[in-house]
Structures are given as structure tokens and as C-alpha cells.
Design an enzyme around this catalytic site. Sequence first.
Site, PDB file in Angstrom:
ATOM      1  N   HIS A 136       0.841  -1.178   0.164  1.00 43.78           N
ATOM      2  CA  HIS A 136       0.144  -0.126  -0.246  1.00 43.78           C
ATOM      3  C   HIS A 136       0.999   1.204  -0.061  1.00 43.78           C
ATOM      4  CE1 HIS A 136      -2.919   2.948   1.684  1.00 43.78           C
ATOM      5  NE2 HIS A 136      -3.917   2.031   1.408  1.00 43.78           N
ATOM      6  N   ASP A 213       3.162  -4.047   8.499  1.00 48.06           N
ATOM      7  CA  ASP A 213       1.973  -3.415   8.178  1.00 48.06           C
ATOM      8  C   ASP A 213       0.751  -4.219   8.292  1.00 48.06           C
ATOM      9  OD1 ASP A 213      -0.474  -2.369   7.209  1.00 48.06           O
ATOM     10  OD2 ASP A 213       0.213  -1.488   5.432  1.00 48.06           O
ATOM     11  N   GLN A 216      -4.487  -5.273   7.094  1.00 53.25           N
ATOM     12  CA  GLN A 216      -5.275  -6.210   6.444  1.00 53.25           C
ATOM     13  C   GLN A 216      -5.373  -7.628   7.138  1.00 53.25           C
ATOM     14  OE1 GLN A 216      -7.665  -5.240   4.457  1.00 53.25           O
ATOM     15  NE2 GLN A 216      -7.147  -3.362   3.903  1.00 53.25           N
ATOM     16  N   LYS A 239     -10.472  -1.075  10.511  1.00 49.19           N
ATOM     17  CA  LYS A 239     -10.378  -2.305   9.842  1.00 49.19           C
ATOM     18  C   LYS A 239     -10.671  -3.230  10.772  1.00 49.19           C
ATOM     19  CE  LYS A 239      -7.204  -0.377   6.382  1.00 49.19           C
ATOM     20  NZ  LYS A 239      -8.267  -0.131   4.960  1.00 49.19           N
ATOM     21  N   CYS A 377      -4.607   2.129  -4.008  1.00 49.65           N
ATOM     22  CA  CYS A 377      -3.424   2.699  -3.219  1.00 49.65           C
ATOM     23  C   CYS A 377      -2.194   1.842  -3.458  1.00 49.65           C
ATOM     24  CB  CYS A 377      -3.788   3.155  -1.806  1.00 49.65           C
ATOM     25  SG  CYS A 377      -4.963   4.337  -1.536  1.00 49.65           S
TER      26      CYS A 377
HETATM   27  N1  C6P Z   1      -6.459   0.440   2.797  1.00 50.37           N
HETATM   28  C1  C6P Z   1      -8.107  -0.091   1.221  1.00 50.37           C
HETATM   29  O1  C6P Z   1      -9.438   0.054   0.773  1.00 50.37           O
HETATM   30  P1  C6P Z   1      -5.168   3.795   7.011  1.00 50.37           P
HETATM   31  O2  C6P Z   1      -5.972   4.526   5.892  1.00 50.37           O
HETATM   32  O3  C6P Z   1      -4.020   4.734   7.486  1.00 50.37           O
HETATM   33  O4  C6P Z   1      -6.467   3.264   7.935  1.00 50.37           O
HETATM   34  O5  C6P Z   1      -4.728   2.541   6.498  1.00 50.37           O
HETATM   35  C2  C6P Z   1      -4.002   2.695   5.308  1.00 50.37           C
HETATM   36  C3  C6P Z   1      -3.480   1.176   4.928  1.00 50.37           C
HETATM   37  C4  C6P Z   1      -2.284   0.627   4.994  1.00 50.37           C
HETATM   38  N2  C6P Z   1      -1.725  -0.567   4.595  1.00 50.37           N
HETATM   39  C5  C6P Z   1      -2.808  -1.322   4.150  1.00 50.37           C
HETATM   40  C6  C6P Z   1      -2.379  -2.588   3.810  1.00 50.37           C
HETATM   41  C7  C6P Z   1      -4.161  -0.848   3.987  1.00 50.37           C
HETATM   42  O6  C6P Z   1      -4.966  -1.753   3.404  1.00 50.37           O
HETATM   43  C8  C6P Z   1      -4.537   0.514   4.135  1.00 50.37           C
HETATM   44  C9  C6P Z   1      -5.835   1.009   3.980  1.00 50.37           C
HETATM   45  C10 C6P Z   1      -7.779   0.760   2.514  1.00 50.37           C
HETATM   46  O7  C6P Z   1      -7.623  -1.175   1.051  1.00 50.37           O
HETATM   47  C11 C6P Z   1      -7.929   2.227   2.166  1.00 50.37           C
HETATM   48  S1  C6P Z   1      -6.847   2.889   1.008  1.00 50.37           S
END
Ligand code: C6P
Length: 419
Positions: A136, A213, A216, A239, A377
Amino acid sequence: MSNAVTRQASAAPTAFAVETVRADFPILHQQVNGQPLVYLDNAATTQKPRAVIQALVDYYEQDNSNVHRGAHALADRATEKFEQARLAVASFINAPSSSQVLWSRGTTESINLVAASWGRTQLKAGDQVLVSAMEHHANIVPWQMVANAVGAEVVPIPVDDTGTIDLDAYKALLSDKVKMVAVGHVSNALGTINPIEAMIPLAHAAGAKVLIDGAQAVGHWAVDVQALDCDFYVFSGHKLFGPTGIGVLYGKAELLEAMPPYQGGGEMIETVSFDGTTFQGLPYKFEAGTPDIAGAIGLAAAINYLNKLDRAGAEAHEQALLAYALQKAEALGGIRLVGTAAHKTSVLSFLLDGAHPADVGTLLDQQGIAVRVGDHCAQPIMKQFGIPGTVRASFSFYNTFEDVDRLFAALEKAKVFLL
Ligand code: C6P
């Protein structure tokens, strides 16, 4: 023909009490565009059980106050709940101490904190940060920013056509130049579960630190940061069935202690004078300003909810939904699956032949089905696959086999309309 695939033939029946669980999520019980909502955008954000919503209401109705500074009952109650929430997170991820659990706004801010604080002090010209090619942007851009500032380099770990990390290539990349390996536990765009249990000791043997990270992953199974032996683990509350605006950074104590503060302000100081300022210890050194108190309390309610759930059953149910969706996809035809790794979470990323993902998303929305479309992203991996993006259906434990049926019935219609 999709109706040639029966549910009985496709997936082991799951013992998971999905209808009971669905009753806990008020938002699922609504009509969208004249159809019952099918929410398949769980990788973007998960829905919130009533217990989480109620925890937020209770906090604001009964306890709302600022933390750590009041001399009154409400402030004491707010502080108590806020610090209990930190303990709940620590126990949820098996952190050795709650002082190693830092609050942030989310995964993005947690990674930025590590990149800015650890990275600016530990990386120097010629050093390398390895990230997987399917990260991401939140686990690429902060590293690029610090690398540009200090003259270090961000190097992608190759990923094959199925969306699997090439472990041999990873081993070959590891050298004494590599100071950090920053990798997703699970790819948001493809659902690949990365072999971090193998990657972490390899990175350590090469002298590198590891940031995982977990955005997910945490919503799918129990994570144990001590068993993983990662140096940092980050995730977002939203999440994990908790509120938006709250996130977590776990770090090994000796690393966090050595890192300089990320932001300055109230809360994170011990003494301030114009001759100089001294900082608090962990975790407050990294928590400048009023934190998201309600968010932390809501996240603790989500963890409490998950602790009572049959998580192994939930994961098996999600895997059964994925298996069923894969069979339906094969039966549908004219569909390109993007991300076909052997180990995946319940994410189905795909393209309908000849149709733009955005058009498919619109047609699904018209039929009450929520998916995400676009590059998720994760532009570098989309570029590698030569595609602008995908349609992504991501299942959670409250999804049903009927939801999968509805998705594929809607895709049948979309094909007729678009092709
Ligand atoms: N992915 C998706 O639709 P934030 O926005 O800080 O809560 O998370 C960012 C982020 C970082 N790493 C991974 C692996 C992610 O999946 C995400 C967020 C969402 O896939 C929004 S782009």
C-alpha cells in the site's frame, strides 16, 4: 453457467453462526438503491458492531473529558477507560507491555511515525529499505520521504504474477545495506498473506529491523507480536470493527525508547522551559496533544467483541466464502482474477473482460452491492500487472453465501449491460 455451481458442491458448510453475528451489525440491515445492502468493501473499512457504537455513545453521554490532566471524576473515568483500552490492545496482540502500544490516527500515521523518528535517526546515505512490490502507498511513500532526505534507497521485493513474494529474490536482496524491511502482513489489493514468519528472521539475520503493516491482517486472525518477533507492528482500528481515527503502533521497547518524539506539544513532555524541554517515557513521548479518547475506547469495545467471537470459525467462514466466490468466478467466465496466491485472505480482486472497473462498480452499486474499484492505493503492483485497477470484493465474517450469489448475479447483469 453460474447456476451449475451449487453451494453444497463448492464449500464445506460452515458452523459459524453468521445470522447471529449479522444481528450485531445494524448498518447491514438496510436497502441501498432499492435492494438489500450487500457490503463487500471490508478491506476498505469494516462495519461496527452495536457494542462499539454503544461504547462511543456511553463515553460521550457519561464520561467525556480530557485524559491525564483533570482533577475531577469525569477526567479520572475517561483516563481509566482510555488506559484500559491500551491494555486491551496489548493483550490482543500479545505485546509484553501496554507501554509499547502507542496510539495513532491509523496505519498511515503509525508508519509515518516510524519512518520519521526511527528512519531519520537510523538511516544514512547508501542504506536500503526493502518493501514488497505490492505494498500500500502508506508503506512506500513515508520510506521514500525519509530515504530522499538522508540519501537512502527504497528497494522493492519482487512479486510474481500470482501476487506472491519471491522469497529467493528477497534473500538475494538482503545485505548489510538493508536496515529496514517494511512489508504488509496481507496485501490490501490482492489479499496475499505474506510469509512474514520466514521473512522476519531472515531480515534479522542480515541486521535489519522489520515493520509489519498489519492493516489487512488483524481483522482476520489473532496476531502475536512476540511470536512474530517483528520490531514494529501497525494497524488501524477501523479495519478491526472499531472507529475511524484511531490506530496502533506496537514497537520493541528498546527501539521505541531510543527513538526521538515524532510530534511536540502537550502530554508528551515532562518539563518545558526556554532552556530546554524534557520528554515523558513510553508511550506518552509519542502522544502529543489530546488523543482520540473515544476512538481508543471504541477500539477496545471492538476487541472485546472479537474476543467473544469464534475467531477460528469466523476465519473458516471467510475462507469458505472465498472458495465459493472463486468457483462462481470460474463459472461466470470472462473474468480475470488479479492476485491468485496460494495463501490469501477473503479478497477477490478481478476485472471483467472488456469492462472498466469503475463501470462495474457503478452497476454493482445500483444493485445494492458495495465493492471498491481502482488501484487500491497500490499503484506499483497495478503497473506491474499492466492494469489501471481492479474491482475488489472483500468478505468479512458477517457476509453470507447469499451475498456471494448476489454479487455474481449482479456481475451476470453487468456483463450483459457492459459487453
Ligand atoms: N487500505 C483499502 O481500501 P489507513 O488509511 O491509515 O487506515 O490505512 C492505510 C493502509 C495501510 N496499509 C494497508 C495494507 C491498507 O490496506 C491500508 C488501507 C484501504 O485497501 C484504504 S486505501
